[in-house]
Design an enzyme around this catalytic site. Structure first.
Site, short mmCIF file in Angstrom:
data_model
loop_
_atom_site.label_atom_id
_atom_site.label_comp_id
_atom_site.label_asym_id
_atom_site.label_seq_id
_atom_site.Cartn_x
_atom_site.Cartn_y
_atom_site.Cartn_z
CD GLN A 88 -3.62 -5.26 8.15
OE1 GLN A 88 -2.61 -5.20 8.85
NE2 GLN A 88 -3.60 -5.03 6.85
NE ARG B 207 1.00 -8.13 11.14
CZ ARG B 207 0.75 -7.30 10.16
NH1 ARG B 207 1.58 -6.31 9.89
NH2 ARG B 207 -0.31 -7.45 9.39
CG ASP C 102 -1.21 4.72 5.07
OD1 ASP C 102 -1.83 3.75 4.60
OD2 ASP C 102 -0.09 4.63 5.59
CD GLU C 103 -2.32 1.57 8.30
OE1 GLU C 103 -3.39 0.91 8.29
OE2 GLU C 103 -1.20 1.03 8.28
CE LYS D 229 -0.71 0.31 5.02
NZ LYS D 229 -0.02 1.60 5.20
CB THR D 230 3.96 2.31 1.75
OG1 THR D 230 3.40 2.03 3.04
CG2 THR D 230 4.79 3.59 1.83
#
Length: 677
Positions: free
Chosen positions: A249, A609, A218-219, A32-33
């Site tokens: 998330q 993770r 973002d997020e 995503k970044t």
């Protein structure tokens, strides 16, 4: 020229859709970044002025990383004037220009937590609020929650059944007036006041809407009501809003994040395009299949399924142990074995848990094996206040001359021995050249001491003397420690003084872990003593004070952290520990059913993770105040297909009765499937 050839088709579609609203559902590890930074670069190459582009994220670290990556893509000169910032730094920029509209000066101060507490305590005194009934930290926490929900003092209404709500309301009003009188704002004001300006003053709103023609967030799943409204107001004119996030998330509901905002984005912005990023570049296939299998059991979510082209990888190890002590020793042994077998470093491993209290057994075992570790998202176990208070009782029983520990517990829990009484006894003991503990027993000789205070002091001395005698025989020490804490009433004190029940519960869990640690020591020692246990605790602290335990981020060490702290991180090998009912999912979420979805999302975050290998553990029993209680496997285990799991048992679990061993070997998965009836 910006090179977009490394993007997959979905990433490319998100980058090139620049006009109108866009929802990018970015699964864990889906890049995503990269999408956000390439999208900014694409806008710049299209000729959009840099100062018309805004990207908002939640942390300074994330903002800095985005800035650096955009500069690498298009060069520093082309980024001049572009704003990539956190919500708060963006709002400070707006307030420096507009805050005069609300009667503040532009050179306002931003108060720290200690500054805030000072004002709150003054407001409490002005309002006649008894600090013994509700503390300043609790009031400040409630004020913060109100501000994040955009509720000013004049509209603050205590919740149904909320204790001491009127006191909070009275303090909130005075606190906010005091802030303004000081030409100061607190951290929560930064967003709340910005939203107020944009809502009340059309000219200011128009100015900033025109300024930010292209906005990226973002997020987005982590936005709270104030952050959501801020972005909505700024994007309302041009509607070139791109939000990137993953409803799967969303794990911060407890601090105000509202997953409904990302779920309702298509409704809020009609005609928006939705792009799903499902190709994962982090984890191997078996890990992703397990994550997908768990999260699809949530009812309210955007459908997506992670996949990878990197292969299936190893099966997920499921380790069943007898109790948390064996769980910790088995995990540490596995870390050592994996490091040796696969040529890995300690920094490649992470131990993730639901509650910070679970760290205790792992910290002890890692120290015992001299394995370096980093604890993220909390203090080391024996540094926590409630743990120190509990240990101080044991220290006084072992060594009545330990005046520092005695002063720590003399009025904890509160027993009516005030500061003035303590000062008088301390001064008297100095004149008499006797210990403070001896002075407590001679309180009848202390002049200027009220009768009621004298009786309470003598009662405390009798109690501590009796308890010290009980510990002298070296038998059933953990059980005696549990009885001591019950008689003292530490648990009741924590629930009474810490109004936030979740915080109080976590502190109580930590007190329980002290007794559990004592019980583990007692089981391992051939001649257990109170002094021996306290020596073990002190030697753990010695490593820290001698400099052997520096927590440097770049250090090659095992990482210990809660699931909440792990979001956004990744490790080659992850140990997801304690998958049992009432731990994950947490007991609170089981009792309040609507939070089960967030617990499942926490499990999903933990699984994703892991890059190469995932190990899951659960216990047959856990200690509660030193006594073993039977545990039930987590419902989330049942949601992982059994063909993905390699089941094994720790040494103690393997040495159980033949009937239990046979049952675990042959009916383990049937047991999990049937646990909910």
């Amino acid at each position: 020229m910006l090179d977009l050839r490394t993007l997959n088709p979905q990433q490319l579609a998100a980058v090139k859709h620049t006009e109108g609203p866009l929802l990018v559902l970015a699964g864990a590890g889906s890049g995503k970044t990269k999408v956000i930074t390439c999208r900014i670069g694409h806008l710049l190459e299209k000729g959009v002025p840099a100062d018309r582009i805004l990207a908002v994220t939640f942390t300074n670290k994330a903002a800095k990383e985005m800035q650096e990556r955009v500069r690498e893509l298009v060069g520093k000169a082309r980024c001049e004037g572009m704003i990539i910032a956190t919500f708060h730094s963006l709002c400070v920029r707006i307030l420096r220009r507009e805050i005069g509209l609300l009667g503040y000066k532009k050179n306002f101060s931003i108060y720290s937590t200690s500054d805030q507490l000072g004002l709150v305590r003054q407001a409490m005194r002005d309002a006649g609020v008894d600090a013994k009934k509700i503390d300043g930290e609790t009031i400040l926490w409630k004020i913060s929650a109100a501000k994040n929900a955009l509720v000013p003092p004049e509209r603050y209404q205590p919740g149904t059944g909320e204790e001491r709500g009127d006191a909070v309301a009275a303090v909130y009003s005075r606190y906010q007036s005091a802030l303004k009188a000081c030409n100061a704002v607190d951290f929560d004001d930064i967003i709340m006041l910005t939203v107020e300006i944009l809502r009340r003053f059309p000219e200011a709103l128009s100015r900033w809407q025109e300024h930010f023609q292209y906005i990226m967030v973002d997020e987005y799943q982590d936005t709270n009501p104030s952050q959501y409204l801020l972005i909505h107001l700024l994007a309302e004119k041009h509607r070139n809003l791109c939000v990137v996030g993953d409803d799967d998330q969303s794990i911060y509901g407890w601090r105000g994040a509202d997953v409904e905002k990302i779920l309702a984005f298509e409704h809020d912005y009609t005609g928006c395009r939705v792009v799903k990023l499902e190709q994962n570049y982090r984890s191997l296939g078996n890990i992703l299949e397990a994550a997908n299998s768990v999260i699809r059991n949530n009812g309210k979510r955007k459908e997506k399924s992670l996949w990878t082209s990197s292969g299936s990888g190893r099966l997920i190890d499921l380790i069943v142990t007898h109790d948390e002590e064996e769980e910790a020793s088995t995990v540490v042994e596995r870390i050592q074995a994996e490091a040796f077998k696969h040529n890995m470093e300690y920094g490649d491993f992470a131990i993730l848990y639901r509650t910070n209290a679970q760290s205790r057994a792992f910290e002890e075992q890692l120290r015992f094996e001299s394995i370096p570790y980093i604890l993220i998202g909390g203090m080391q176990f024996f540094e926590r206040k409630e743990v120190k208070d509990t240990i101080s009782y044991l220290k006084v029983l072992d060594n009545p001359q330990d005046e520092q520990s005695l002063l720590r517990i003399v009025n904890f829990p509160r027993r009516g021995i005030g500061d003035s009484t303590i000062v008088k006894i301390n001064q008297w003991s100095a004149r008499q050249e006797c210990t403070l503990f001896e002075a407590l027993g001679r309180a009848a000789e202390v002049e200027d001491l009220g009768e009621q205070a004298r009786e309470k002091v003598l009662g405390l001395h009798r109690f501590l003397t009796e308890q010290a005698a009980l510990f002298s025989d070296g038998e059933n020490l953990a059980e005696k420690a549990r009885d001591l804490l019950k008689k003292v009433g530490i648990e009741e004190e924590l629930y009474r003084t810490v109004e936030d029940r979740n915080t109080a519960r976590r502190k109580v869990e930590n007190v329980e872990q002290v007794v559990n640690s004592f019980a583990a020591y007692e089981e391992r020692s051939t001649r257990p003593t109170l002094s021996g246990f306290l020596e073990k605790v002190s030697l753990m602290d010695e490593d820290r004070f001698s400099g052997k335990d520096k927590k440097e981020p770049e250090r090659n060490a095992v990482t210990l952290m809660s699931l909440h702290s792990s979001k956004g991180l990744e490790f080659p090998c992850v140990f997801l520990v304690g998958l049992e009912e009432e731990i994950l999912p947490h007991k609170r979420s089981i009792e309040v059913d609507f939070t089960i979805d967030e617990e499942r999302r926490l499990c999903y975050v933990g699984i994703t993770r892991a890059r190469k290998h995932l190990v899951i553990t659960r216990c047959l029993h856990r200690k509660k105040y030193g006594k073993l209680e039977e545990r039930t496997p987590s419902r989330f285990l049942d949601e992982i297909p059994e063909h993905l799991l390699a089941c094994s048992k720790g040494a103690a679990a393997a040495a159980a009765t033949e009937e239990e061993a046979d049952k675990m070997a042959n009916d383990f998965f049937a047991k999990m499937r049937g646990m909910l009836g």
